[in-house]
Design a protein around this motif. Structure first.
Motif, PDB file in Angstrom:
ATOM      1  N   SER A  98       0.832  -1.208   0.000  1.00 45.37           N
ATOM      2  CA  SER A  98       0.000   0.000   0.000  1.00 45.37           C
ATOM      3  C   SER A  98       0.866   1.256   0.000  1.00 45.37           C
ATOM      4  CB  SER A  98      -0.915   0.011   1.229  1.00 45.37           C
ATOM      5  OG  SER A  98      -1.806  -1.083   1.195  1.00 45.37           O
ATOM      6  N   CYS A  99       1.938   1.209   0.753  1.00 39.67           N
ATOM      7  CA  CYS A  99       2.847   2.361   0.805  1.00 39.67           C
ATOM      8  C   CYS A  99       3.415   2.671  -0.582  1.00 39.67           C
ATOM      9  CB  CYS A  99       3.988   2.093   1.778  1.00 39.67           C
ATOM     10  SG  CYS A  99       3.495   2.059   3.520  1.00 39.67           S
ATOM     11  N   TRP A 100       3.802   1.634  -1.313  1.00 39.66           N
ATOM     12  CA  TRP A 100       4.338   1.858  -2.661  1.00 39.66           C
ATOM     13  C   TRP A 100       3.281   2.486  -3.567  1.00 39.66           C
ATOM     14  CZ3 TRP A 100       9.165   2.279  -3.871  1.00 39.66           C
ATOM     15  CH2 TRP A 100      10.143   1.557  -3.182  1.00 39.66           C
ATOM     16  N   GLY A 101       2.027   2.067  -3.427  1.00 37.49           N
ATOM     17  CA  GLY A 101       0.958   2.646  -4.238  1.00 37.49           C
ATOM     18  C   GLY A 101       0.764   4.120  -3.949  1.00 37.49           C
ATOM     19  N   VAL A 102       0.766   4.496  -2.671  1.00 34.24           N
ATOM     20  CA  VAL A 102       0.628   5.896  -2.284  1.00 34.24           C
ATOM     21  C   VAL A 102       1.833   6.692  -2.783  1.00 34.24           C
ATOM     22  CG1 VAL A 102       0.592   7.486  -0.306  1.00 34.24           C
ATOM     23  CG2 VAL A 102      -0.835   5.422  -0.283  1.00 34.24           C
ATOM     24  N   ALA A 103       3.017   6.157  -2.562  1.00 35.14           N
ATOM     25  CA  ALA A 103       4.244   6.866  -2.951  1.00 35.14           C
ATOM     26  C   ALA A 103       4.309   7.071  -4.463  1.00 35.14           C
ATOM     27  CB  ALA A 103       5.468   6.107  -2.459  1.00 35.14           C
ATOM     28  N   TYR A 104       3.812   6.115  -5.225  1.00 33.95           N
ATOM     29  CA  TYR A 104       3.785   6.259  -6.692  1.00 33.95           C
ATOM     30  C   TYR A 104       2.997   7.515  -7.081  1.00 33.95           C
ATOM     31  CZ  TYR A 104       2.245   5.489 -11.491  1.00 33.95           C
ATOM     32  OH  TYR A 104       1.944   5.660 -12.821  1.00 33.95           O
ATOM     33  N   VAL A 105       1.865   7.723  -6.454  1.00 38.13           N
ATOM     34  CA  VAL A 105       1.032   8.889  -6.771  1.00 38.13           C
ATOM     35  C   VAL A 105       1.712  10.177  -6.292  1.00 38.13           C
ATOM     36  CG1 VAL A 105      -1.217   9.999  -6.434  1.00 38.13           C
ATOM     37  CG2 VAL A 105      -1.073   7.516  -6.720  1.00 38.13           C
ATOM     38  N   LEU A 145      11.497   5.425  -9.424  1.00 41.05           N
ATOM     39  CA  LEU A 145      11.066   4.357 -10.333  1.00 41.05           C
ATOM     40  C   LEU A 145      11.993   3.148 -10.264  1.00 41.05           C
ATOM     41  CD1 LEU A 145       9.925   6.393 -13.455  1.00 41.05           C
ATOM     42  CD2 LEU A 145       8.488   5.287 -11.710  1.00 41.05           C
ATOM     43  N   ALA A 146      13.273   3.395 -10.156  1.00 42.71           N
ATOM     44  CA  ALA A 146      14.225   2.275 -10.043  1.00 42.71           C
ATOM     45  C   ALA A 146      13.946   1.471  -8.780  1.00 42.71           C
ATOM     46  CB  ALA A 146      15.656   2.802 -10.045  1.00 42.71           C
ATOM     47  N   ARG A 147      13.686   2.155  -7.675  1.00 43.08           N
ATOM     48  CA  ARG A 147      13.378   1.448  -6.425  1.00 43.08           C
ATOM     49  C   ARG A 147      12.025   0.752  -6.500  1.00 43.08           C
ATOM     50  NH1 ARG A 147      15.804   6.239  -3.287  1.00 43.08           N
ATOM     51  NH2 ARG A 147      17.940   5.534  -3.043  1.00 43.08           N
ATOM     52  N   LEU A 148      11.078   1.390  -7.140  1.00 46.48           N
ATOM     53  CA  LEU A 148       9.764   0.776  -7.319  1.00 46.48           C
ATOM     54  C   LEU A 148       9.907  -0.559  -8.040  1.00 46.48           C
ATOM     55  CD1 LEU A 148       6.556   1.286  -7.198  1.00 46.48           C
ATOM     56  CD2 LEU A 148       6.833   2.018  -9.571  1.00 46.48           C
ATOM     57  N   GLU A 149      10.626  -0.561  -9.142  1.00 44.24           N
ATOM     58  CA  GLU A 149      10.803  -1.792  -9.920  1.00 44.24           C
ATOM     59  C   GLU A 149      11.611  -2.835  -9.153  1.00 44.24           C
ATOM     60  OE1 GLU A 149       9.232  -2.593 -12.611  1.00 44.24           O
ATOM     61  OE2 GLU A 149       8.392  -0.616 -12.962  1.00 44.24           O
ATOM     62  N   HIS A 151      12.169  -3.073  -5.752  1.00 41.21           N
ATOM     63  CA  HIS A 151      11.672  -3.525  -4.444  1.00 41.21           C
ATOM     64  C   HIS A 151      10.178  -3.810  -4.407  1.00 41.21           C
ATOM     65  CE1 HIS A 151      15.577  -2.690  -2.786  1.00 41.21           C
ATOM     66  NE2 HIS A 151      15.522  -1.448  -3.250  1.00 41.21           N
ATOM     67  N   ALA A 152       9.390  -3.009  -5.093  1.00 33.72           N
ATOM     68  CA  ALA A 152       7.938  -3.132  -4.965  1.00 33.72           C
ATOM     69  C   ALA A 152       7.359  -4.289  -5.760  1.00 33.72           C
ATOM     70  CB  ALA A 152       7.261  -1.831  -5.380  1.00 33.72           C
TER      71      ALA A 152
END
Length: 184
Positions: A98-105, A145-149, A151-152
């Protein structure tokens, strides 16, 4: 385009368009509208940043302190003598997905800031734009984006998507509230 980013972008595109349309109704050249624009962002940004910190998300991003924008936003509101609004209630962040989803926005929302800052400054060269110009977008967004890919991608998709959708919906709600607000 990386896979997770592409999935999030595609899945949230209708909500993203709705938020863009809601915020495009604010005329940043008009002091009252600029104030309402900042207030709308404050209704969501402050609460979500704090919620991310409480959930321990900052441990996943070593540059989190450079990403936090609420203090810049509050400073702009104070300089404009614009009353700070009440934050909207946000869903609990009980997992890192959920944190990754919020942080993406949140991180994506900073992309248009430079363009909006130029518009506001053209109308009024002394207008405070700390929030809109916050951070080095050219470095922060690609690093996120690099961390998203990296870790998330291992986290569950459904809570990540739901959190992103809820965050977009909160921004749309905040814009609607400020369009309806009148203050002196």
């Amino acid at each position: 385009m990386a896979e997770l980013r592409a999935r999030l972008r595609q899945a949230t595109a209708p909500l993203h368009e709705q938020v863009d349309a809601a915020f495009s109704d604010f005329s940043l050249e008009q002091p009252e509208d600029y104030c309402r624009f900042l207030r709308a962002h404050s209704r969501v940004l402050s609460a979500t940043e704090i919620a991310l910190e409480r959930a321990g998300f900052a441990a996943l991003l070593d540059d989190w302190p450079m990403r936090v924008r609420r203090h810049a936003l509050w400073a702009d509101l104070a300089e404009l003598e614009c009353p700070s609004p009440a934050a909207l209630s946000i869903p609990s962040l009980n997992d890192f997905a959920s944190c990754w989803g919020v942080a993406y926005v949140l991180e994506g929302s900073r992309l248009g800031g430079r363009v909006l800052a130029r518009r506001a400054r053209q109308a009024n060269p002394t207008v405070p734009i700390r929030y809109l110009e916050h951070g080095e977008v050219a470095r922060l967004w690609p690093a996120f984006l690099a961390r998203l890919e990296q870790h998330a991608a291992s986290y569950a998709w459904e809570p990540m998507l739901l959190a992103a959708e809820q965050t977009f919906a909160l921004f749309a709600e905040a814009a609607a509230l400020e369009h309806d607000c009148e203050y002196g």
